[in-house]
Design an enzyme around this catalytic site. Structure first.
Site, PDB file in Angstrom:
ATOM      1  N   TYR A 156      -6.057  13.744 -36.721  1.00  0.00           N
ATOM      2  CA  TYR A 156      -6.934  13.658 -37.891  1.00  0.00           C
ATOM      3  C   TYR A 156      -6.532  12.487 -38.789  1.00  0.00           C
ATOM      4  CZ  TYR A 156      -9.651  15.340 -41.921  1.00  0.00           C
ATOM      5  OH  TYR A 156     -10.543  15.464 -42.971  1.00  0.00           O
ATOM      6  N   LYS A 160      -8.770   9.125 -39.687  1.00  0.00           N
ATOM      7  CA  LYS A 160      -9.152   8.784 -41.056  1.00  0.00           C
ATOM      8  C   LYS A 160      -8.572   7.435 -41.480  1.00  0.00           C
ATOM      9  CE  LYS A 160     -11.647  12.432 -41.812  1.00  0.00           C
ATOM     10  NZ  LYS A 160     -13.115  12.311 -41.980  1.00  0.00           N
TER      11      LYS A 160
END
Length: 248
Positions: A156, A160
């Site tokens: 994740y 990002k």
């Protein structure tokens, strides 16, 4: 005059959560809204009606944002239906958390594809539209963990961080055509996903936040509205944390 009067916004993954809050705020400021989600089910149709009730044109499109051709087909349909696309919010995202030593290839690939590749897909698709218009605002929904990292979220965090680098690069490439690109980095935002956490976990999060509370989807939507509007006409290539100070 409303801040986004006469503009058309495309928000990915907007049937619920932060994406929905952004779409509703944009609509309240006068923007017509096209939004995508994996399927437009009862939730998506309800969001569509809620947006239309604000007096703007709104329509949901079923599209797997992680699939290049589907993203392009969605943008082509939206450009035809709405006539223009002034704002793109890359909001589609998932988590598949796990420690690095236990993370499967599937967990890694799913998060990178849905979070990062989808942003590439939609930026690639809207770029010709915005270039013809000689203007547009692209907003990538990143995260504070894309700046600071987070144990158990390597996939994740990497996705990002990639969205931040993508926005900065696009800003340099397309600035001469009047197209701006920025990223928002939300912190601990209270959504259905975080609401599932225990009270103890949420209390521990709050202790790390100088403002001593989790953020709301509306907090993020307000910043997105600034970046989408002409108020930020000289802002591009930037990352704006919306985190209550936790990333200071």
């Amino acid at each position: 005059m409303k801040l986004l009067e006469g503009k058309t916004a495309l928000v990915t993954g907007a049937a619920r959560g932060i994406g929905k809050a952004v779409a509703i705020k944009f609509a309240a400021e006068g923007a017509n809204i096209a939004f995508t989600d994996l399927v437009i089910d009862e939730t998506g149709l309800a969001t569509e009606k809620e947006l239309q009730a604000l007096g703007v044109k709104a329509r949901g499109y079923a599209s797997n944002a992680a699939v290049f051709d589907e993203a392009h087909q969605a943008v082509e349909a939206i450009a035809k239906d709405f006539g223009r696309i002034d704002i793109l919010v890359n909001n589609a995202g998932i988590t598949r958390d796990g420690l690095m030593m236990r993370m499967s290839e599937q967990q890694w690939d799913m998060v990178i594809n849905v979070n990062l590749k989808s942003a590439f897909n939609f930026i690639h698709a809207v770029t010709p539209v915005m270039m013809r218009q000689r203007g547009g605002s692209i907003i990538n929904m990143a995260s504070v963990v894309g700046i600071s990292g987070n144990a158990g979220q390597a996939n994740y965090s990497a996705s990002k961080a990639g969205m931040i680098g993508l926005a900065k690069s696009v800003a340099k490439e397309l600035g001469s055509r009047g197209i701006r690109a920025n990223a928002i980095a939300p912190g601990f935002i209270i959504t259905d996903m975080t609401a599932a956490l225990s009270d103890e976990v949420r209390a521990e999060w709050a202790k790390q936040i100088p403002l001593r509370r989790g953020g709301t989807p509306e907090d993020v939507a307000n910043v997105a509205t600034f970046l989408a509007s002409d108020l930020s006409s000289y802002v591009t290539g930037q990352v704006i944390p919306v985190c209550g100070g936790m990333n200071m």
